[in-house]
Design a protein around this motif. Structure first.
Motif, PDB file in Angstrom:
ATOM      1  N   TRP A 137     -13.781  -3.524   7.707  1.00 24.26           N
ATOM      2  CA  TRP A 137     -12.540  -2.656   7.752  1.00 24.26           C
ATOM      3  C   TRP A 137     -11.569  -3.448   8.519  1.00 24.26           C
ATOM      4  O   TRP A 137     -10.321  -3.156   8.312  1.00 24.26           O
ATOM      5  N   SER A 138     -11.536  -4.443   9.455  1.00 26.82           N
ATOM      6  CA  SER A 138     -10.645  -5.047   9.922  1.00 26.82           C
ATOM      7  C   SER A 138      -9.789  -5.846   8.821  1.00 26.82           C
ATOM      8  O   SER A 138      -8.473  -5.994   8.669  1.00 26.82           O
ATOM      9  N   LEU A 139     -10.706  -6.610   7.972  1.00 28.45           N
ATOM     10  CA  LEU A 139      -9.945  -7.480   6.886  1.00 28.45           C
ATOM     11  C   LEU A 139      -9.142  -6.359   6.030  1.00 28.45           C
ATOM     12  O   LEU A 139      -8.252  -6.496   5.347  1.00 28.45           O
ATOM     13  N   PHE A 140      -9.903  -4.997   5.541  1.00 31.26           N
ATOM     14  CA  PHE A 140      -9.406  -4.136   4.878  1.00 31.26           C
ATOM     15  C   PHE A 140      -7.882  -3.668   5.494  1.00 31.26           C
ATOM     16  O   PHE A 140      -7.010  -3.554   4.710  1.00 31.26           O
ATOM     17  N   ASP A 141      -8.036  -3.477   6.519  1.00 33.32           N
ATOM     18  CA  ASP A 141      -7.050  -2.919   7.471  1.00 33.32           C
ATOM     19  C   ASP A 141      -5.585  -3.919   7.318  1.00 33.32           C
ATOM     20  O   ASP A 141      -4.592  -3.593   6.685  1.00 33.32           O
ATOM     21  N   VAL A 142      -5.819  -5.113   7.576  1.00 36.21           N
ATOM     22  CA  VAL A 142      -4.890  -6.214   7.402  1.00 36.21           C
ATOM     23  C   VAL A 142      -4.114  -6.448   5.902  1.00 36.21           C
ATOM     24  O   VAL A 142      -2.990  -6.656   5.874  1.00 36.21           O
ATOM     25  N   VAL A 143      -5.243  -6.162   4.915  1.00 40.59           N
ATOM     26  CA  VAL A 143      -4.695  -6.635   3.690  1.00 40.59           C
ATOM     27  C   VAL A 143      -3.831  -5.219   2.963  1.00 40.59           C
ATOM     28  O   VAL A 143      -2.902  -5.400   2.497  1.00 40.59           O
ATOM     29  N   ALA A 144      -4.602  -4.136   3.417  1.00 42.63           N
ATOM     30  CA  ALA A 144      -3.966  -2.702   2.911  1.00 42.63           C
ATOM     31  C   ALA A 144      -2.403  -2.671   3.638  1.00 42.63           C
ATOM     32  O   ALA A 144      -1.506  -1.878   2.763  1.00 42.63           O
ATOM     33  N   ALA A 145      -2.281  -3.329   4.711  1.00 38.87           N
ATOM     34  CA  ALA A 145      -0.888  -3.052   5.262  1.00 38.87           C
ATOM     35  C   ALA A 145       0.331  -3.799   4.396  1.00 38.87           C
ATOM     36  O   ALA A 145       1.343  -3.355   4.522  1.00 38.87           O
ATOM     37  N   GLY A 146       0.000  -4.763   3.755  1.00 36.47           N
ATOM     38  CA  GLY A 146       0.793  -5.390   2.715  1.00 36.47           C
ATOM     39  C   GLY A 146       0.755  -5.235   1.359  1.00 36.47           C
ATOM     40  O   GLY A 146       1.702  -5.684   0.745  1.00 36.47           O
ATOM     41  N   VAL A 147      -0.197  -4.500   0.850  1.00 33.25           N
ATOM     42  CA  VAL A 147      -0.058  -3.974  -0.591  1.00 33.25           C
ATOM     43  C   VAL A 147       0.865  -3.124  -1.009  1.00 33.25           C
ATOM     44  O   VAL A 147       1.248  -3.476  -2.289  1.00 33.25           O
ATOM     45  N   PRO A 148       1.555  -2.331  -0.251  1.00 34.71           N
ATOM     46  CA  PRO A 148       2.535  -1.659  -0.794  1.00 34.71           C
ATOM     47  C   PRO A 148       3.873  -2.317  -1.303  1.00 34.71           C
ATOM     48  O   PRO A 148       4.196  -1.847  -2.436  1.00 34.71           O
ATOM     49  N   VAL A 149       3.956  -3.731  -1.244  1.00 33.74           N
ATOM     50  CA  VAL A 149       4.842  -4.372  -1.411  1.00 33.74           C
ATOM     51  C   VAL A 149       4.414  -4.635  -2.982  1.00 33.74           C
ATOM     52  O   VAL A 149       5.605  -4.538  -4.018  1.00 33.74           O
ATOM     53  N   GLY A 150       3.529  -5.098  -3.192  1.00 32.49           N
ATOM     54  CA  GLY A 150       3.001  -5.385  -4.636  1.00 32.49           C
ATOM     55  C   GLY A 150       3.066  -4.156  -5.490  1.00 32.49           C
ATOM     56  O   GLY A 150       3.334  -4.119  -6.689  1.00 32.49           O
ATOM     57  N   LEU A 151       2.705  -3.140  -4.853  1.00 39.10           N
ATOM     58  CA  LEU A 151       2.573  -1.932  -5.657  1.00 39.10           C
ATOM     59  C   LEU A 151       4.013  -1.533  -6.134  1.00 39.10           C
ATOM     60  O   LEU A 151       4.403  -1.187  -7.394  1.00 39.10           O
ATOM     61  N   GLY A 152       5.163  -1.636  -5.004  1.00 38.99           N
ATOM     62  CA  GLY A 152       6.325  -1.374  -5.659  1.00 38.99           C
ATOM     63  C   GLY A 152       6.861  -2.317  -6.480  1.00 38.99           C
ATOM     64  O   GLY A 152       7.690  -1.822  -7.718  1.00 38.99           O
ATOM     65  N   LEU A 153       6.678  -3.632  -6.626  1.00 44.37           N
ATOM     66  CA  LEU A 153       6.921  -4.422  -7.667  1.00 44.37           C
ATOM     67  C   LEU A 153       6.461  -4.345  -8.928  1.00 44.37           C
ATOM     68  O   LEU A 153       6.912  -4.213  -9.922  1.00 44.37           O
ATOM     69  N   VAL A 154       5.075  -3.847  -8.893  1.00 39.30           N
ATOM     70  CA  VAL A 154       4.484  -3.504 -10.278  1.00 39.30           C
ATOM     71  C   VAL A 154       4.975  -2.317 -10.877  1.00 39.30           C
ATOM     72  O   VAL A 154       5.133  -2.152 -12.247  1.00 39.30           O
ATOM     73  N   ARG A 155       5.385  -1.336  -9.928  1.00 37.87           N
ATOM     74  CA  ARG A 155       5.997  -0.145 -10.701  1.00 37.87           C
ATOM     75  C   ARG A 155       7.527  -0.456 -11.254  1.00 37.87           C
ATOM     76  O   ARG A 155       7.840  -0.021 -12.240  1.00 37.87           O
ATOM     77  N   VAL A 156       8.251  -1.510 -10.645  1.00 31.93           N
ATOM     78  CA  VAL A 156       9.144  -2.000 -11.219  1.00 31.93           C
ATOM     79  C   VAL A 156       9.130  -2.556 -12.574  1.00 31.93           C
ATOM     80  O   VAL A 156       9.905  -2.325 -13.493  1.00 31.93           O
ATOM     81  N   ALA A 157       7.884  -3.443 -12.565  1.00 34.06           N
ATOM     82  CA  ALA A 157       7.745  -3.983 -13.687  1.00 34.06           C
ATOM     83  C   ALA A 157       7.351  -2.847 -14.812  1.00 34.06           C
ATOM     84  O   ALA A 157       7.722  -3.123 -16.063  1.00 34.06           O
ATOM     85  N   ASN A 158       6.667  -1.716 -14.551  1.00 40.81           N
ATOM     86  CA  ASN A 158       6.396  -0.869 -15.398  1.00 40.81           C
ATOM     87  C   ASN A 158       7.654  -0.057 -16.066  1.00 40.81           C
ATOM     88  O   ASN A 158       7.369   0.006 -17.250  1.00 40.81           O
ATOM     89  N   PHE A 159       8.722  -0.071 -15.201  1.00 36.85           N
ATOM     90  CA  PHE A 159      10.026   0.547 -15.714  1.00 36.85           C
ATOM     91  C   PHE A 159      10.611  -0.542 -16.647  1.00 36.85           C
ATOM     92  O   PHE A 159      10.945   0.032 -17.747  1.00 36.85           O
ATOM     93  N   ILE A 160      10.388  -1.711 -16.545  1.00 38.05           N
ATOM     94  CA  ILE A 160      10.957  -2.704 -17.226  1.00 38.05           C
ATOM     95  C   ILE A 160      10.233  -2.642 -18.612  1.00 38.05           C
ATOM     96  O   ILE A 160      10.909  -2.752 -19.795  1.00 38.05           O
ATOM     97  N   ASN A 161       9.148  -2.227 -18.499  1.00 39.89           N
ATOM     98  CA  ASN A 161       8.070  -2.347 -19.875  1.00 39.89           C
ATOM     99  C   ASN A 161       8.270  -0.816 -20.367  1.00 39.89           C
ATOM    100  O   ASN A 161       7.660  -0.996 -21.528  1.00 39.89           O
ATOM    101  N   SER A 162       9.254  -0.148 -19.944  1.00 44.02           N
ATOM    102  CA  SER A 162       9.299   1.301 -20.510  1.00 44.02           C
ATOM    103  C   SER A 162       7.912   1.943 -20.862  1.00 44.02           C
ATOM    104  O   SER A 162       7.531   2.313 -21.688  1.00 44.02           O
ATOM    105  N   GLU A 163       7.188   1.895 -19.682  1.00 39.16           N
ATOM    106  CA  GLU A 163       6.010   2.610 -19.469  1.00 39.16           C
ATOM    107  C   GLU A 163       5.640   3.385 -18.465  1.00 39.16           C
ATOM    108  O   GLU A 163       6.310   3.298 -17.559  1.00 39.16           O
ATOM    109  N   LEU A 164       4.821   4.403 -18.418  1.00 33.41           N
ATOM    110  CA  LEU A 164       4.370   5.561 -17.408  1.00 33.41           C
ATOM    111  C   LEU A 164       5.777   6.268 -17.072  1.00 33.41           C
ATOM    112  O   LEU A 164       5.771   6.265 -15.848  1.00 33.41           O
TER     113      LEU A 164
END
Length: 229
Positions: A137-164
């Protein structure tokens, strides 16, 4: 509201950015893939900073060594690729891959499921923490804290791809997506990039640094799941 009365004239022009950032011969680098790579690298860098900050942990005892996270990034990348590709194959285009199984290996053509990638990382974290004797859970906590940045970037890529894209609308910031029919639609990818990326990251940042919730195992990881879900 009847979608058939929503006029394309009310929409913003779609930017039509090429989904392929760089292409060298048959090898194409997609914005979507770049989002994944940058997201993984940021999460690794940020997790190392969190894990090395004794103030954030119970009794000032660090939960893992920085070298552990250096090694984990390889596990995370494998989990993302295998999980993301498997999820896409199973849930998005299974008939095609049954007919052409070798196409499963052609990841450079695109086709990744974020949810599959997330499950792949969770499995990688579990196996890695057991192997290294780290609290999962400690590993999960530190990894999860930074994941939203990747989420945001992937969603921008979804916009570029004209999907979702989102539902038809007449709001002034709507877009007429190339493959979204003749209607102006909500840019739901950008909403999610803002909420799942920027806002969720800031919320988790407050929890880790102001509320010191890394001292409570599972809290930050649970907050991430609640915020993303």
């Amino acid at each position: 509201m009847n979608e058939y009365f929503l006029l394309p004239l009310a929409s913003l022009p779609f930017p039509n950015i090429n989904p392929i950032l760089i292409q060298i011969g048959p090898l194409a680098v997609h914005w979507y893939g770049v989002g994944y790579i940058v997201g993984i690298l940021f999460a690794w860098w940020y997790a190392k900073r969190l894990a090395a900050n004794a103030r954030l942990w119970p009794n000032g005892v660090l939960p893992m060594k920085p070298e552990d996270l250096d090694d984990f990034i390889v596990w995370a990348a494998i989990g993302v690729v295998l999980g993301g590709r498997t999820g896409y194959v199973l849930f998005y285009d299974l008939p095609r891959y049954i007919a052409h199984p070798l196409d499963i290996l052609a990841v450079w053509q695109g086709g990744m499921s974020f949810h599959g990638g997330l499950l792949g990382v969770i499995l990688a974290m579990t196996l890695f923490s057991i192997k290294r004797g780290i609290r999962t859970w400690s590993l999960f906590d530190v990894v999860a804290a930074g994941v939203p940045v990747g989420l945001g970037l992937v969603r921008v890529a979804n916009f570029i791809n004209s999907e979702l894209w989102g539902r038809p609308t007449d709001v002034p910031w709507a877009f007429e997506f190339p493959n979204g029919g003749p209607f102006a639609r909500h840019p739901s990818q950008l909403y999610e990039a803002l909420l799942e990326g920027v806002v969720l990251f800031l919320v988790l940042r407050i929890l880790t640094h102001s509320r010191l919730k890394l001292k409570t195992p599972r809290f930050v990881g649970g907050a991430f799941i609640c915020g993303y879900g």
